[in-house]
Design an enzyme around this catalytic site. Structure first.
Site, PDB file in Angstrom:
ATOM      1  N   HIS A 181       0.877  -1.185   0.000  1.00  0.00           N
ATOM      2  CA  HIS A 181       0.000   0.000   0.000  1.00  0.00           C
ATOM      3  C   HIS A 181       0.909   1.228   0.000  1.00  0.00           C
ATOM      4  O   HIS A 181       2.040   1.166   0.516  1.00  0.00           O
ATOM      5  CB  HIS A 181      -0.830  -0.052   1.290  1.00  0.00           C
ATOM      6  CG  HIS A 181      -1.874   0.989   1.443  1.00  0.00           C
ATOM      7  ND1 HIS A 181      -1.595   2.264   1.866  1.00  0.00           N
ATOM      8  CD2 HIS A 181      -3.214   0.947   1.247  1.00  0.00           C
ATOM      9  CE1 HIS A 181      -2.723   2.957   1.925  1.00  0.00           C
ATOM     10  NE2 HIS A 181      -3.726   2.187   1.552  1.00  0.00           N
ATOM     11  N   ASP A 190       3.242  -4.616   7.973  1.00  0.00           N
ATOM     12  CA  ASP A 190       2.033  -3.814   7.872  1.00  0.00           C
ATOM     13  C   ASP A 190       0.851  -4.774   7.965  1.00  0.00           C
ATOM     14  O   ASP A 190       0.549  -5.489   7.006  1.00  0.00           O
ATOM     15  CB  ASP A 190       2.046  -3.060   6.527  1.00  0.00           C
ATOM     16  CG  ASP A 190       0.737  -2.355   6.239  1.00  0.00           C
ATOM     17  OD1 ASP A 190      -0.185  -2.434   7.073  1.00  0.00           O
ATOM     18  OD2 ASP A 190       0.632  -1.730   5.170  1.00  0.00           O
ATOM     19  N   GLN A 214      -4.368  -5.198   6.871  1.00  0.00           N
ATOM     20  CA  GLN A 214      -5.372  -6.086   6.262  1.00  0.00           C
ATOM     21  C   GLN A 214      -5.303  -7.498   6.833  1.00  0.00           C
ATOM     22  O   GLN A 214      -5.958  -8.401   6.301  1.00  0.00           O
ATOM     23  CB  GLN A 214      -5.180  -6.123   4.737  1.00  0.00           C
ATOM     24  CG  GLN A 214      -5.357  -4.802   4.037  1.00  0.00           C
ATOM     25  CD  GLN A 214      -6.803  -4.271   4.100  1.00  0.00           C
ATOM     26  OE1 GLN A 214      -7.734  -4.990   4.441  1.00  0.00           O
ATOM     27  NE2 GLN A 214      -6.980  -2.997   3.778  1.00  0.00           N
ATOM     28  N   LYS A 216     -10.221  -0.698  10.527  1.00  0.00           N
ATOM     29  CA  LYS A 216     -10.407  -1.851   9.640  1.00  0.00           C
ATOM     30  C   LYS A 216     -10.726  -3.110  10.441  1.00  0.00           C
ATOM     31  O   LYS A 216     -11.012  -4.153   9.880  1.00  0.00           O
ATOM     32  CB  LYS A 216      -9.152  -2.067   8.787  1.00  0.00           C
ATOM     33  CG  LYS A 216      -8.905  -0.920   7.796  1.00  0.00           C
ATOM     34  CD  LYS A 216      -7.701  -1.192   6.935  1.00  0.00           C
ATOM     35  CE  LYS A 216      -7.170   0.043   6.237  1.00  0.00           C
ATOM     36  NZ  LYS A 216      -7.995   0.524   5.146  1.00  0.00           N
ATOM     37  N   CYS A 233      -4.910   2.628  -3.501  1.00  0.00           N
ATOM     38  CA  CYS A 233      -3.659   3.132  -2.905  1.00  0.00           C
ATOM     39  C   CYS A 233      -2.528   2.137  -3.102  1.00  0.00           C
ATOM     40  O   CYS A 233      -1.688   1.929  -2.208  1.00  0.00           O
ATOM     41  CB  CYS A 233      -3.826   3.446  -1.415  1.00  0.00           C
ATOM     42  SG  CYS A 233      -4.930   4.807  -1.118  1.00  0.00           S
TER      43      CYS A 233
HETATM   44  C1  LIG Z   1      -2.230  -2.783   3.601  1.00  0.00           C
HETATM   45  C2  LIG Z   1      -2.559  -1.417   4.121  1.00  0.00           C
HETATM   46  N1  LIG Z   1      -1.628  -0.719   4.778  1.00  0.00           N
HETATM   47  C3  LIG Z   1      -1.849   0.504   5.265  1.00  0.00           C
HETATM   48  C4  LIG Z   1      -3.071   1.106   5.104  1.00  0.00           C
HETATM   49  C5  LIG Z   1      -3.273   2.466   5.657  1.00  0.00           C
HETATM   50  O1  LIG Z   1      -4.247   2.441   6.657  1.00  0.00           O
HETATM   51  P1  LIG Z   1      -4.766   3.817   7.282  1.00  0.00           P
HETATM   52  O2  LIG Z   1      -5.225   4.647   6.133  1.00  0.00           O
HETATM   53  O3  LIG Z   1      -5.886   3.391   8.177  1.00  0.00           O
HETATM   54  O4  LIG Z   1      -3.621   4.411   8.023  1.00  0.00           O
HETATM   55  C6  LIG Z   1      -4.078   0.440   4.417  1.00  0.00           C
HETATM   56  C7  LIG Z   1      -5.370   1.074   4.172  1.00  0.00           C
HETATM   57  O5  LIG Z   1      -6.119   0.704   3.291  1.00  0.00           O
HETATM   58  C8  LIG Z   1      -3.819  -0.858   3.920  1.00  0.00           C
HETATM   59  O6  LIG Z   1      -4.751  -1.551   3.263  1.00  0.00           O
END
Ligand SMILES: Cc1ncc(COP(=O)(O)O)c(C=O)c1O
Length: 428
Positions: free
Chosen positions: A145, A222, A225, A248, A386
């Site tokens: 992401h 990270d 998900q 999430k 993203c």
């Molecule tokens: C894999 C992953 N990492 C990071 C993020 C960023 O999350 P946030 O926007 O809640 O900080 C997302 C958001 O969709 C994501 O899917």
């Protein structure tokens, strides 16, 4: 499609996939815990399949927020008065809940942040700035992401370091062999997604961490998900940092978590500065607070942390193994049903997937598909999610993505399939 379509009788595929629900896993009751799910959109029953963007909130979370502002609201840590003590205790209890949820060894390893994005920025700015120098390398993967690309890119630009990217294959599976080859003497940190938000790929992070550690390189995972879909044990993974967002995983927006190994966090400089992150301040010298407060400058999202605690207790109370089993079956069902629609190309067919199903429908732009489905009350996400480099890798500008949560049903997948077929006919 009729309004009744969302309460379809089980389709032949649905019957074939019918497996006895795990004991104590009552899907109807779970759906009843989420007030928003009973509403109509464009006169249709809401079919919410945009959970990778954000999940809906159970009543337990909504009530925790109301209770906080009706009964507890006070600033924490600084007060001797009763409300402040109670708010502090509730905030501390939420940290303990996160610690148990991730199986961290120590609550001081749990830093409350705004979300996965802030957690990764914290590590890049604090650990990254102190360990990455000119000529060094940061290793990520091709399926990150933007949140796990841009902070490292900025760090590398600032330091004259290089961002290396481990490739994936045509199924959206990481090339583990190539990943390993890219861990070199100049690699200072590895940052990888546990589950790809654009493809649903579950990465073999345990293996990746082990291979990185063999070369003395720490790993940030990270987990944005991952945590909504299966149990995560940071000690078993042996990751150095683990980031996720509350919203999430059935919690509110504006709150998230960075787990970090204590020894690493102790040695890292603060990320932001101001109140609460200090133990003493004079104009000559400031001494920093102990963990986790060193990384929690200013008044935190007190209510958000407490509500996140309620969310994690809720999902854990359902049993993460049962949640994972239900979602695994649902994703397999959706993969087969959506993949069987004429003109659909699935994007991301890794052997291990969780949460999300990405696809394109020949001749129909994903945005058009999303708009048509919305008229039927079916909520999916369209775009690059993203993850623009993922789109580039597959040679497409965007995908349609259906993503699942504990409350989704096979009947909702059937409604999605019917909606995609209807869209195909419109554009035929
Ligand atoms: C894999 C992953 N990492 C990071 C993020 C960023 O999350 P946030 O926007 O809640 O900080 C997302 C958001 O969709 C994501 O899917």
């Amino acid at each position: 499609m009729t309004a009744a379509a969302h309460q379809l009788a089980p389709s032949p595929l649905s019957r074939r996939f019918a497996a006895p629900a795990a004991a104590g896993f009552d899907l109807e009751k779970i759906r009843g815990d989420f007030p928003i799910l009973s509403q109509k959109v464009h006169g249709r029953n809401l079919v919410y399949l945009d959970n990778a963007a954000t999940s809906q909130k159970p009543r337990a979370v909504i009530e925790a927020i109301v209770r906080y502002y009706e009964q507890l609201n006070a600033n924490i840590h600084r007060g001797v008065h009763t409300l402040s003590v109670r708010a502090t205790e509730a905030h501390d209890a939420a940290r303990q809940t996160v610690k148990r949820f991730l199986n961290a060894g120590d609550a001081r390893e749990i830093i409350f942040v705004r979300g996965a994005t802030e957690a990764i920025n914290l590590v890049a700015a604090s650990y990254g700035r102190t360990h990455v120098a000119a000529g060094d390398e940061v290793l990520i993967t091709a399926m990150e992401h933007h949140s796990n690309i841009v902070p490292w890119q900025i760090l590398c630009e600032e330091k004259g370091a290089q961002l290396r990217v481990a490739p994936m294959d045509d199924n959206g599976e990481l090339r583990l062999d190539e990943f390993e080859k890219l861990i070199g003497p100049r690699t200072k940190i590895v940052a990888v997604t546990h589950v790809s938000n654009a493809l649903g790929t579950v990465n073999p992070v345990r293996e990746m961490i082990e291979r990185s550690h063999r070369r003395g390189v720490p790993v940030l995972v990270d987990g944005a998900q991952a945590v909504p879909h299966f149990a995560v044990d940071v000690q078993a993974l042996d990751c150095d940092f683990y980031a996720f967002s509350g919203h999430k995983v059935y919690g509110p927006t504006g709150i998230g978590v960075l787990y970090g190994k204590r020894a690493l966090l102790e040695a890292m400089p603060p990320y932001q500065s101001g109140g609460d992150m200090i133990s003493s301040v004079t104009f000559e010298k400031t001494a920093y607070n102990v963990l986790p407060f060193k990384f929690e400058a200013g008044t935190p999202d007190i209510c958000g942390a407490i509500a996140l605690g309620a969310a994690l207790e809720y999902i854990d109370g359902l049993g993460m193994d049962k949640v994972a089993a239900h979602e695994r079956e649902l994703l397999a069902y959706a993969t087969e049903a959506v993949g069987a629609v004429s003109g659909v190309r699935l994007i991301g067919t890794a052997s291990e997937r969780a949460g999300a199903l990405s696809f394109v429908l020949g001749g129909v732009h994903p945005h058009d598909l999303g708009t048509i489905l919305d008229r039927e009350g079916i909520t999916i996400r369209t775009g690059h999610h993203c993850a623009q480099p993922v789109m580039e890798r597959f040679g497409i500008p965007a995908t349609a993505r259906a993503s699942f949560a504990v409350y989704n049903t096979k009947e909702e997948v059937d409604a999605l399939v019917e909606g995609i077929q209807a869209a195909r006919e419109v554009f035929a």
